[in-house]
Each structure stands twice: as structure tokens, then as C-alpha cells.
Design an enzyme around this catalytic site. Structure first.
Site, PDB file in Angstrom:
ATOM      1  N   GLU A 172      84.109  -6.217  38.659  1.00 43.69           N
ATOM      2  CA  GLU A 172      83.278  -6.074  39.865  1.00 43.69           C
ATOM      3  C   GLU A 172      83.836  -5.075  40.881  1.00 43.69           C
ATOM      4  OE1 GLU A 172      82.764 -10.028  41.371  1.00 43.69           O
ATOM      5  OE2 GLU A 172      81.834 -10.745  39.531  1.00 43.69           O
ATOM      6  N   ASN A 215      83.919  -5.310  33.529  1.00 42.80           N
ATOM      7  CA  ASN A 215      82.932  -6.384  33.641  1.00 42.80           C
ATOM      8  C   ASN A 215      82.294  -6.362  35.024  1.00 42.80           C
ATOM      9  OD1 ASN A 215      81.801  -8.886  32.444  1.00 42.80           O
ATOM     10  ND2 ASN A 215      82.884  -9.924  34.110  1.00 42.80           N
ATOM     11  N   HIS A 251      73.545 -12.981  35.147  1.00 41.11           N
ATOM     12  CA  HIS A 251      73.141 -14.155  35.919  1.00 41.11           C
ATOM     13  C   HIS A 251      71.708 -13.908  36.394  1.00 41.11           C
ATOM     14  CE1 HIS A 251      77.227 -15.645  35.939  1.00 41.11           C
ATOM     15  NE2 HIS A 251      77.655 -14.480  36.393  1.00 41.11           N
ATOM     16  N   GLU A 280      78.592 -13.740  30.982  1.00 43.30           N
ATOM     17  CA  GLU A 280      78.517 -14.901  31.879  1.00 43.30           C
ATOM     18  C   GLU A 280      77.078 -15.392  32.004  1.00 43.30           C
ATOM     19  OE1 GLU A 280      80.512 -14.125  35.586  1.00 43.30           O
ATOM     20  OE2 GLU A 280      82.076 -12.948  34.616  1.00 43.30           O
ATOM     21  N   ASP A 282      73.712 -17.087  32.449  1.00 49.74           N
ATOM     22  CA  ASP A 282      73.000 -18.300  32.836  1.00 49.74           C
ATOM     23  C   ASP A 282      71.665 -17.892  33.442  1.00 49.74           C
ATOM     24  OD1 ASP A 282      73.911 -17.425  35.362  1.00 49.74           O
ATOM     25  OD2 ASP A 282      75.343 -19.064  35.580  1.00 49.74           O
TER      26      ASP A 282
END
Length: 459
Positions: A172, A215, A251, A280, A282
Site C-alpha cells: 500500500e 500488494n 475488497h 485479501e 472479501d
């Protein structure tokens, strides 16, 4: 993990972890007598996500928190379904090096150890990140900060050398919005744009075999942020900077849906000569809409040859950082959701029904300890059919090392590691609502944990 733009999703604590795990194989003893069945063969989880993904040449993983591994349903669902783990928070800087030059690997080692004992891969998350930094890092001058960053990378990667398949080396580093600029952080502000390249070069000197990844979040479609990351990766590849993969956190919710160009975006990065990973995942929602979104993401990965795997950010909704949005594949009771069936189908697998950890469905499994003595105990599992008759069932039982199963009755077991998968001998056919039992004897060898009974599945 990603931080989400204001107004999208509540802020969360980023995950990361690993555990040095010695292979703990359950070597079951054999008692050949009437009603006693020898343990033999290898168990395969029926319809497991990891197995289905492996058949497609990919992994299917989940984020794991060390403090939940002692929960039977959590561990059994993890063990039955996934073949890769990412520590949620245990590998972040504040968890590993809260005081300069003093490292504590205990919690991360627990996760890595568990994964290794189950034959799972481990993603390392994360080495350099602006968040979850101990206060002493931000207070360093440029020279000290450079030394501390490189030392942290070196010490952590050395500790886990040979045990991590992919590292999120830098996480990030870019701003949200339309600027495509770097995010303000101690590393960016004091070391300048070169800190990312330096982190990757340092990482490569420590481990020549692990995949080195960048990432980030909100880079899932083509936008100013993903374009900036793309330009960096392109530059790195042209100049020989050692970057092997790019992680897309993925996400999603109603304010930040799966972008229409998700697959095309993955492909353009892959075309640069790097692997892409969904790191990650979801997706908030429920029912068929959530299932359709999960299907879209899985299909996109399968369509991109260099998309090597998918990690969902947690095992169960109840422990999700976005729990109110119910974004995962298993609900708070570890029942499989429509999204689970959709993912399994997209991967080419088929579900046997039932909820993991004894949830509702075509059959359920309930454990009772029936007797105990110094050095051992007997356990019994009751298998009950749901609203319709069944003709065959399967129940996985995890007996934690150093405990060992010495006998099984009313069921035919096979073992893989410390997971014993039990199938019926003569008692597979059950009318709707009826039940049967199987039992087993365990030698504790000093262990005190109860066995974990996983999902009853109909086959």
C-alpha cells in the site's frame, strides 16, 4: 491488507502472520479385532476449495489469526478447505519487532507451524508498510531508517527462509484518488521513491526462491492508482529490479464493486511478466448476488494464466474485519454460504452439502467424550440426517498432536497428517432425521486438547 477509501468500508487492522511448524503426522495405531478398524490410507477433504483450486493449478487460501486456532470449528474448517494461509497481523512490523532489534516470532510461528503440519503453503504479509509500525520506526532519521528497514527485512525473511511461497515485500505505497502519487509514510518521506526498489533488492539477497510481491487495494480495475503501480512494475521489470508478483487485495462492496475490467487489469499486469495473486478477497452481501460476485472473481483468475492463487480474508464472517457485511464464504456458525458453493463450482468442484463444524445441511456431526482415563479417552460422533434420507456420509476428525488414535468402531477411517476422515462401514443409509454413531479411542501422550469434528458431508 488494504485500507479502504473513506465512506466505503470501516477502517480495519491489517493482517499478517506465520508459524514455524514441525510436521505433526498422526501415525494411527492399529487394533485388529472385532469392531475395531485399522487406520490406513490418505484422507482427502470432500469438495475442498484447496483441492479444487489445485486441480486448476492454483492455490486457494485464507487469512488466519493465531488466537483462533484453538477453536475447533475454526481449525477444522481451515484444515478441510484451504491449502494456503496468510497471517492476519502476526507478521506485521509491530508484531515482530515492537522494540528495535528485538524480534518475537512466537505467534507467527504458530500459524506457520500449523500450516506446515497440514501441507499448506504460507504467504508472508507484510515486510514494509506504513501502518502498524511501532513508534520507534517513525522517529528515526533517514540513515537509521534505511538501516532498520533493511535489517527488518533481512531478519524476518531469514527466520522464514524456505517456508514462505510469496512475500508482500511492500504494501500500500500509493495514494487513493486521481493523483497516482506515493503515499506519505516514514519510508517515502525520509527515503524517497527509491525505498520500494531497495526493499525488493534487499529481499532478494535474503531469499532467492520466494516470490517477491507488491500488494495494494483499490487497484483491481484500471484507474490512476493501478496505472501508477503498473508503471512501477513495468519499470522494475525493464531495469531488472527483482519483482515476481503483484497482489490485488480485492475488497468489494456496494460502494466498491467488482470492476468490469477486473480480468483485463489482471491480464495487463501478467503481460509484464509477473504473477498476479488475489490476496485479501472479501465481498460484502449475501445470497445469489454475493455468490455471483465471487464467481466473477474466481473466473477472472482462472482466465489469466499467471493468476496463481486466491486468498479470502478470513475463515468465517464472525471474525471478519467487516463482519457486519458478512463478506466471507462461511457464516458465523461455519455453515457454507451460497458464495461457497459458487466458488467451488467455478473451480470445478462439487459440494457434498452440510455446514463445516457441524452446521445445518444434509447431515450434521456432533462430538461427545464418552469416557476418560489417565492417558486416554473414548470419543463418539453422532451423525444425523437432515430433512431427507441419505445413503453415505463422511466426517473429518482432527486429533491434535501428540494425541494418537488407536482404534475406531462403526466407521472406516483413513488418515492424512492428524486429520482422520471417517466413512460408514454398514451404517451409511439414514432416513430423514435419523442418526447413527461411530467411536474412537485416543491415547493422549500428554495432550489435553479436544478433537475437532468437521463438516458432515453427504457423498
Amino acid at each position: 491488507m488494504a485500507q479502504i477509501p473513506p465512506g466505503s468500508i470501516p477502517a480495519r487492522t491489517h493482517p499478517s502472520a506465520r508459524a514455524r511448524r514441525a510436521l505433526s503426522l498422526l501415525t494411527a495405531g492399529v487394533l485388529a479385532a472385532a469392531g475395531v478398524v485399522a487406520l490406513a490410507g490418505n484422507a482427502q477433504a470432500v469438495g475442498a476449495l484447496g483441492d479444487a483450486a489445485a486441480a486448476k493449478g492454483r492455490y486457494f487460501g485464507t487469512a488466519v489469526a493465531a488466537n483462533h486456532l484453538g477453536e475447533a470449528a475454526y481449525a477444522s474448517t481451515l484444515n478441510a478447505q484451504f491449502d494456503s494461509v496468510t497471517p492476519e497481523n502476526e507478521m506485521k512490523w509491530d508484531a515482530l519487532e515492537s522494540t528495535r532489534d528485538s524480534f518475537n516470532f512466537a505467534a507467527a510461528d504458530r500459524i506457520v507451524g500449523h500450516a506446515q503440519s497440514k501441507g499448506m503453503k504460507v504467504r508472508g504479509h507484510t515486510l514494509v508498510w506504513h501502518s502498524q509500525l511501532p513508534g520507534w520506526v517513525g522517529g528515526l532519521g533517514a540513515t537509521d531508517l534505511r538501516s532498520a528497514m533493511n535489517n527488518h527485512i533481512t531478519q524476518v525473511m531469514t527466520h522464514y527462509k524456505g517456508e514462505i511461497h510469496s512475500w508482500d515485500v511492500v504494501n500500500e505505497a500509493y495514494q487513493d484518488g486521481s493523483s497516482g502519487a506515493r503515499r506519505s509514510s516514514p519510508f517515502q518521506d525520509k527515503l524517497g521513491n527509491g525505498f520500494i526498489e531497495e526493499a525488493f533488492r534487499t529481499a532478494r539477497t535474503v531469499d532467492a526462491d520466494a516470490k517477491l510481491c507488491y500488494n495494494d487495494y483499490n487497484t483491481d480495475g484500471r484507474n490512476a492508482k493501478s496505472n501508477a503501480v503498473y508503471d512501477m512494475v513495468k519499470d522494475f521489470k525493464q531495469r531488472g529490479v527483482p519483482i515476481d508478483c503483484v497482489g490485488f487485495q480485492s475488497h468489494f462492496n456496494s460502494n466498491s464493486p467488482v470492476p468490469s475490467d477486473f480480468q483485463a487489469n489482471l491480464q495487463r499486469f501478467a503481460d509484464l511478466g509477473v504473477d498476479v495473486q488475489i490476496t485479501e478477497l472479501d465481498i460484502e452481501g449475501s445470497g445469489s448476488a454475493q455468490a455471483a460476485n465471487y464467481t466473477e472473481v474466481v473466473n477472472a483468475c482462472l482466465a489469466v494464466t499467471r493468476c496463481t492463487g486466491i486468498t479470502v480474508w478470513g475463515v468465517t464472517d464472525k471474525y471478519s474485519w467487516r463482519s457486519s457485511g458478512t463478506p466471507l464464504l462461511f457464516d458465523g456458525d461455519y455453515n457454507k454460504k451460497p458464495a461457497y458453493d459458487a466458488v467451488l463450482a467455478a473451480l470445478g468442484g462439487s459440494s457434498g452439502g452440510g455446514g463445516d463444524g457441524g452446521g445445518t445441511g444434509a447431515c450434521t456431526a456432533t462430538y461427545t467424550q464418552t469416557s476418560t482415563w489417565n492417558g486416554g479417552y473414548n470419543g463418539q460422533v453422532t451423525v444425523k440426517a437432515g430433512g431427507s434420507a441419505i445413503t453415505n456420509w463422511t466426517v473429518p476428525v482432527t486429533v491434535p498432536s501428540p494425541q494418537k488414535v488407536s482404534a475406531v468402531w462403526n466407521g472406516t477411517p483413513s488418515t492424512s497428517g492428524d486429520v482422520m476422515t471417517v466413512r460408514p462401514t454398514w451404517n451409511g443409509s439414514l432416513a430423514a432425521g435419523s442418526s447413527t454413531t461411530f467411536g474412537f479411542t485416543v491415547t493422549t501422550n500428554g495432550g489435553t486438547s479436544a478433537p475437532a469434528v468437521g463438516a458432515c458431508t453427504v457423498s
